[in-house]
Design an enzyme around this catalytic site. Structure first.
Site, PDB file in Angstrom:
ATOM      1  N   LYS A 154      78.221  -7.128  17.882  1.00 38.67           N
ATOM      2  CA  LYS A 154      77.941  -6.551  19.206  1.00 38.67           C
ATOM      3  C   LYS A 154      77.567  -5.057  19.092  1.00 38.67           C
ATOM      4  CE  LYS A 154      80.219  -6.229  23.737  1.00 38.67           C
ATOM      5  NZ  LYS A 154      81.411  -6.645  24.475  1.00 38.67           N
ATOM      6  N   ASP A 184      90.248   0.052  29.132  1.00 40.34           N
ATOM      7  CA  ASP A 184      90.060  -1.077  28.211  1.00 40.34           C
ATOM      8  C   ASP A 184      90.268  -0.608  26.774  1.00 40.34           C
ATOM      9  OD1 ASP A 184      89.124  -3.125  26.613  1.00 40.34           O
ATOM     10  OD2 ASP A 184      87.263  -3.446  27.710  1.00 40.34           O
ATOM     11  N   ASP A 230      83.290 -13.871  27.978  1.00 44.13           N
ATOM     12  CA  ASP A 230      83.508 -12.517  27.482  1.00 44.13           C
ATOM     13  C   ASP A 230      83.054 -12.528  26.026  1.00 44.13           C
ATOM     14  OD1 ASP A 230      84.493 -10.181  26.405  1.00 44.13           O
ATOM     15  OD2 ASP A 230      86.590 -10.525  26.974  1.00 44.13           O
ATOM     16  N   GLU A 283      81.607  -5.509  32.142  1.00 42.74           N
ATOM     17  CA  GLU A 283      82.991  -5.881  31.812  1.00 42.74           C
ATOM     18  C   GLU A 283      84.016  -5.294  32.787  1.00 42.74           C
ATOM     19  OE1 GLU A 283      83.180  -4.739  27.704  1.00 42.74           O
ATOM     20  OE2 GLU A 283      81.879  -6.401  27.105  1.00 42.74           O
TER      21      GLU A 283
END
Ligand code: AMP
Length: 616
Positions: free
Chosen positions: A77, A198, A15, A176
């Site tokens: 990211k 999330d 991850d 994800e």
């Protein structure tokens, strides 16, 4: 003597998060997270390029954010696979310098070094790899790496590149939410829909998955790239600073060290309020003050905290409703609710989500670890150890090439299950053309100017032929990671050229959503614009075809004159950029004249020319 049995290759699930990264590996029927020597699973996705020359990654780097703000890179990211133009606002809020490199790709400027987001992500991945190797006592060379469902080709490719730079073969880029669903035992053996919620430190994502016959499809995504636990902390920071001010403290909130201490205290207060009805903060900022102005005691009840964060939680629920609607579902059609991200430990978040969906969320898996655990299950499948699972994903936006007049011919439609490929034949538009330019676009709109260009390349060495004769087979192939390869081949000569889409920029989830909305809003206008291009192409082809036919056929002068007159009228309309209806009428007139010619010489020649044109 027989050779020793070959050990099964180790493939880990990684991850690669905005805030933290971690690895997991399949163990027996379950999966386990790979922890560092201190038993910590989470590696902060932070890299500090220390002035003393060391490159520090993880927890130690995070601690250096304050003392070396311009040399400590976090949230990389957010930059990967995107262009500086796309990142404008994002970049301005970062304490480190981001400059535009080649093709407007972002580079992080540290002293005289300009580093790519891929290279910095690679350093994080190397740390994850080293931690995994130390935990497993074996080398790790292969991995499944997760990305948000809304990452486009360029962002996926850039993530793959980062893994390669870190010495890892990335067997699969996995969405994800799909990974999270897997971790909760939603393994595709049962059809249904899952909502993956999330809520991390800095971002919120919600995805709706449909599972059919073992295939996971992302039906929709929504969220907010700047909403998460940090915002809850900020509300408590404001509260603490207000208490300091009220107590007449000399503590200066503008001092970054004071602010960091207050922020850390706020986060710990927040975390305690997830399990306690009230929590007390005793903060001693150890300022050189003699008036005790650095000391503060403050009690916050859970009810007070919940009242403060309720509007933010409501914002996440609005996104949930939007995602469900975009998926074409009603909320009561959701079968499973899956929680990911540390902030889903907050009781109010769980309660409000449960009340909205009418289902208890799954809570059996640590929400910080779910994505890595799920990725390790997929990794195990790819290592060949578990053949019971088949995992597939879909591409988020249609892919196609620009054709004559600026229209986009879509080869792969949005939501196609990957891997997928499609070949279509095209031709040249001009006599004697020996090369064609192929421009690749992503998007839902009809015209190239409204879509995103992903790349372009030239096919050279086509033998000179009349327009429409060369046959060029264009193949789009999206591999299992969502990476696109385009190949063009002239079928007679075999000359070919191709391109793998280079990460020139990426799209945020909001942009993907916006592009979808734009395509719906502009559907009528786009249809008309596309029609205008098509009619114009047809008229041009008719003019060309008829002129050729006139040269070939020996017609009586009066017929030649009638045909030439209709051709001229159509040419005039083309030169004047006439509207589609007028061009259509001009085409009809020309058809009438050619059709009335007895021996059909012209009409058959025109039909042939048109057919060739259509194949283009
Ligand atoms: P993630 O980005 O998924 O690692 O989530 C990190 C966020 O979760 C941070 O804002 C943490 O403060 C928050 N968090 C972690 N544990 C808890 C908890 N028990 N209660 C509330 N927030 C938490």
């Amino acid at each position: 003597m027989s050779s020793p049995p070959t050990p099964t290759p180790l493939v880990v699930g990684i991850d690669l998060g905005t805030t933290n990264s971690l690895a997991a590996v399949r163990a027996g029927k379950g999966a386990r997270v790979l922890r560092d020597r201190d038993g910590e699973p989470l590696i902060p996705s932070v890299v500090c390029f220390h002035p003393d020359g060391r490159t520090i990654v993880g927890r130690e780097a995070k601690a250096l954010r304050l003392s070396h703000p311009d040399r400590t890179v976090f949230s990389v990211k957010r930059l990967i696979g995107r262009s500086v133009r796309d990142l404008d606002a994002e970049v301005r809020s970062l304490p480190y310098r981001v400059v535009a490199g080649e093709r407007d790709l972002p580079r992080v400027q540290i002293g005289d070094r300009a580093l790519s987001p891929e290279a910095i992500s690679a350093l994080v991945l190397q740390e994850v790899k080293a931690t995994a190797e130390q935990a497993l006592g074996a080398p790790v060379q292969k991995a499944v790496v997760t990305v948000p469902a809304w990452f486009d080709d360029a962002q996926r490719q850039a993530t793959k590149d980062a893994a390669a730079l870190a010495g890892l073969e990335c067997l699969r880029i996995l969405n994800e939410p799909t990974a999270a669903a897997l971790a909760y035992g939603i393994d595709g053996s049962k059809d249904g829909t899952a909502l993956v919620y999330d809520l991390g430190g800095g971002t919120f994502d919600v995805s709706i998955l449909r599972i059919d016959d073992g295939v996971f499809r992302v039906l929709s995504t929504a969220g907010d790239t700047h909403l998460g636990g940090d915002d809850f902390d900020n509300l408590l920071v404001d509260r603490i600073l207000a208490s300091f001010a009220k107590a007449g403290s000399s503590a200066r909130p503008s001092d970054p060290y004071v602010l960091q201490a207050v922020r850390a205290a706020a986060e710990s207060l927040k975390i305690r309020l997830s399990t306690e009805g009230s929590a007390t903060l005793d903060l001693d900022l150890d300022l050189d003050s003699t008036d005790g102005g650095g000391r503060l005691s403050l009690t916050v009840t859970r009810a007070e905290f919940e009242a403060a964060i309720a509007p933010l939680v409501q914002r996440t629920l609005d996104c949930v409703q939007r995602a469900v609607k975009d998926a074409g579902l009603r909320i009561d059609q959701i079968d499973d609710v899956v929680l990911v991200g540390g902030s889903t430990r907050i009781p109010l978040v769980r309660e409000r989500l449960e009340a909205l969906v009418g289902r208890k969320p799954h809570t059996g898996v640590d929400p910080d670890l779910a994505v890595a655990l799920g990725a390790s299950i997929q990794a195990d499948v790819l290592a060949g150890n578990d053949r019971s699972l088949l995992l597939l994903d879909v591409i988020p936006l249609s892919l196609g090439i620009e054709t004559l007049g600026g229209a986009v011919q879509k080869l792969i439609l949005r939501n196609s299950t990957i891997p997928t490929s499609r070949t279509e034949e095209f031709s040249t538009g001009v006599d004697g053309q020996t090369s064609v330019d192929l421009a690749i676009y992503q998007g839902e709109r009809e015209l190239a100017r409204d879509c995103r260009q992903l790349g372009r390349f030239k096919l050279r060495g086509i033998p000179a032929m009349p327009a429409g004769l060369p046959r060029i087979a264009v193949t789009f192939l999206v591999d299992a990671d969502g990476v696109l390869r385009v190949n063009a081949r002239e079928t007679r000569t075999g000359v070919e050229a191709g391109i793998q889409v280079v990460p020139s920029y990426g799209l945020s989830r909001d942009e993907v959503r916006q592009m979808m909305l734009d395509s719906i809003e502009n559907a009528q206008a786009d249809y008309l614009a596309r029609e205008a291009i098509d009619v114009r192409n047809k008229a041009e082809a008719m003019v060309r075809g008829t002129q050729k036919a006139l040269q070939m056929a020996e017609l009586p002068p009066d017929q030649t004159y009638a045909v030439q007159k209709a051709v001229k009228a159509l040419q005039k309309l083309l030169a004047a950029n006439a509207e589609a209806a007028a061009l259509k009428a001009g085409c009809d007139d020309l058809t009438k004249v050619t059709a009335s010619i007895a021996d059909d010489v012209i009409s058959s020649a025109v039909t042939k020319a048109l057919r060739e044109e259509e194949q283009r």
